[in-house]
Each structure stands twice: as C-alpha cells, then as structure tokens.
Design a protein around this motif. Structure first.
Motif, PDB file in Angstrom:
ATOM      1  N   GLY A   1     -12.105 -25.019 -24.209  1.00 28.79           N
ATOM      2  CA  GLY A   1     -12.835 -24.313 -25.251  1.00 28.79           C
ATOM      3  C   GLY A   1     -12.092 -24.190 -26.565  1.00 28.79           C
ATOM      4  O   GLY A   1     -12.156 -23.147 -27.215  1.00 28.79           O
TER       5      GLY A   1
ATOM      6  N   LYS B   1     -16.790 -31.722 -22.279  1.00 32.48           N
ATOM      7  CA  LYS B   1     -17.384 -30.432 -21.910  1.00 32.48           C
ATOM      8  C   LYS B   1     -16.321 -29.357 -21.805  1.00 32.48           C
ATOM      9  O   LYS B   1     -16.509 -28.205 -22.224  1.00 32.48           O
TER      10      LYS B   1
ATOM     11  N   ARG C   1     -16.531 -25.678 -27.224  1.00 26.69           N
ATOM     12  CA  ARG C   1     -17.010 -24.326 -26.988  1.00 26.69           C
ATOM     13  C   ARG C   1     -18.475 -24.318 -26.588  1.00 26.69           C
ATOM     14  O   ARG C   1     -19.189 -25.296 -26.795  1.00 26.69           O
ATOM     15  N   SER C   2     -18.945 -23.204 -26.056  1.00 25.33           N
ATOM     16  CA  SER C   2     -20.278 -23.157 -25.451  1.00 25.33           C
ATOM     17  C   SER C   2     -21.395 -23.471 -26.427  1.00 25.33           C
ATOM     18  O   SER C   2     -22.456 -23.921 -26.021  1.00 25.33           O
ATOM     19  N   LYS C   3     -21.181 -23.233 -27.716  1.00 22.71           N
ATOM     20  CA  LYS C   3     -22.193 -23.595 -28.706  1.00 22.71           C
ATOM     21  C   LYS C   3     -21.657 -24.675 -29.649  1.00 22.71           C
ATOM     22  O   LYS C   3     -22.058 -24.778 -30.806  1.00 22.71           O
TER      23      LYS C   3
ATOM     24  N   ARG D   1     -25.465 -27.252 -28.337  1.00 24.64           N
ATOM     25  CA  ARG D   1     -25.796 -26.124 -27.452  1.00 24.64           C
ATOM     26  C   ARG D   1     -25.603 -26.495 -25.993  1.00 24.64           C
ATOM     27  O   ARG D   1     -26.529 -26.470 -25.187  1.00 24.64           O
TER      28      ARG D   1
ATOM     29  N   ASP E   1     -24.847 -26.401 -22.202  1.00 24.27           N
ATOM     30  CA  ASP E   1     -24.812 -25.540 -21.025  1.00 24.27           C
ATOM     31  C   ASP E   1     -23.731 -26.122 -20.119  1.00 24.27           C
ATOM     32  O   ASP E   1     -23.927 -27.175 -19.521  1.00 24.27           O
ATOM     33  N   PRO E   2     -22.568 -25.463 -19.981  1.00 20.29           N
ATOM     34  CA  PRO E   2     -21.440 -26.071 -19.280  1.00 20.29           C
ATOM     35  C   PRO E   2     -21.749 -26.537 -17.866  1.00 20.29           C
ATOM     36  O   PRO E   2     -21.347 -27.619 -17.468  1.00 20.29           O
TER      37      PRO E   2
END
Length: 243
Positions: free
Chosen positions: A101, A135, A139-141, A228, A230-231
């Motif tokens: 991340g 991935k 970061r998540s976004k 966007r 989704d991990p």
C-alpha cells in the motif's frame, strides 16, 4: 530482430535518444488519474520515459527496472531537473522491493509484455504474479496504468499475435479498461530515422524507413487502466473496475 535485453543493458543512452523522439505521455495519464501530489511507482521505468514527466508533479516517485544502466539514465534526467522526491532501484516485476500500500498510482510502460507475451515460459503465471504484486503495492483507491505496443510502422492498431492473449487477459480476466493512442516517432532527418528504427526494430522497418524517406514513423500504443481496486477480488483475477 535486435536483442532488446542486450540493448537495455548495454545501449541505454541510444535507447533514450529513440524514446525522446516520441510525444510525452503525461497528458494521457492525467486524463485517467490526475497525479499532482501522488506517491507514484514506475515499474520497468527504463530510461525515464514516464518518470521524467511524472516526478515534477508527484509527491514521491520510485523508478524500478531490471537494468541498472537504464535506471542510470533515468537518474540523470531527474537529477538534471533538480528534483529530490525520487529514487531508483533494480527490481523484477514479480518481486517488487516495496511496502504494501505504498502507491497511489502505479505505471508501467512497455515492460510487462516481456514476462506476459505468449512465447515467454509460464507467461500466465508471470502475469498472475505481477498483478498480485501491483495489487499489493497500490492503495485501495489507487490506479494502475499500463502502456504496451499496438504496432510500430502502422497507422491503426496491429498488435503482434504473441501479445494478444496477454491483452485479452488484462481486459477479460483482470478487468482493465483500455483504448489506443498514437505514439509516433518524429526524427530530425531520414538518416536518423533509419538508424534508430533499425537499431531497435530491425532491418525490415529500417529498410522501409530508408526507402520511403520517412521522418515520422507511425506507431500505435495501447493504454490499460484499473481504478478503485477491490483487493480480494483483484487477487483472484476478478476486478471491480470503474471505467
């Protein structure tokens, strides 16, 4: 066909001259993800084609490549620009030396293809591992943007057959949106155009450039992007992509 691995290790300066004849790609990236103030990772950074235009507006930039010679050229450009928000490191796409991340934006220009072309051993496993690493570090976004070839010497996309399965998986398995752009080479003389195209693309294109006395050598590039993330779904190759 020229040995690209040897070129990347031994002729980075000449390769940088070739790339300098193409248009910058920061505008394409900006359309997908505005990058002012972001933490950016450039994998397969080469001689800094993307790093050089991203670093001036980034919060931080890490340039990774398998070739130290190529990274030396990237470092030279960034140093000459008097930037201090960057670092370089030798790395394999499948084992990125970065924390989880750590990036808002990950870019890769014309590099994942060497692991994911259909004539590479275990290409599907390679691609799965690379996607897992991307991935992990984004970061998540965050956003991932990949550039690859859609054909050199052509006016409209004509990608090599050995890359079609890779491109299909990006879109159908990993959920990347995509489009194509023109990445033409513009040279100052026909002599330079012949020399540089022969150097990297081989005699067939070099002969054509000489015969037609070309200054502009057409090329098409592909752009794939994923936003966007989704991990959990991304890890398994089923991505939630906002297009």
């Amino acid at each position: 066909m020229p040995d690209h691995a040897k070129i990347y290790l031994e002729e980075a300066e000449k390769y940088a001259r070739l790339i300098a004849s193409q248009p910058p790609l920061d505008g394409v990236i900006e359309e997908i993800r505005p990058f002012e103030g972001l933490d950016i990772v450039d994998i397969g950074a080469g001689t800094g084609r993307l790093s050089a235009v991203l670093a001036p507006r980034a919060k931080s930039l890490v340039a990774l490549d398998a070739s130290q010679a190529m990274l030396n050229e990237t470092a030279r450009q960034l140093s000459e620009a008097k930037l201090s928000n960057w670092r370089t490191e030798v790395a394999d796409h499948r084992r990125l030396p970065l924390e989880d991340g750590c990036a808002d934006l990950v870019v890769a220009g014309w590099s994942v293809c060497y692991l994911a072309s259909a004539d590479a051993p275990d290409w599907e496993d390679n691609l799965r591992i690379v996607m897992s690493e991307l991935k992990r570090i984004v970061r998540s976004k965050g956003t991932i943007i990949l550039f690859e070839t859609m054909g050199t010497g052509v006016e409209t996309p004509a990608p090599p057959d050995f890359l079609l399965p890779y491109y299909a998986q990006l879109a159908n398995l990993y959920g990347f949106a995509h489009r194509w752009i023109r990445t033409d080479y513009l040279f100052e003389s026909t002599k330079e155009a012949e020399e540089m195209t022969r150097f990297f693309f081989g005699d067939e294109l070099g002969d054509r450039v000489a015969r037609e006395e070309l200054l502009r050598v057409p090329e098409c590039g592909g752009v794939w992007w994923l936003m966007r993330i989704d991990p959990e779904r991304f890890l398994h190759g089923i991505c939630d992509s906002k297009r």
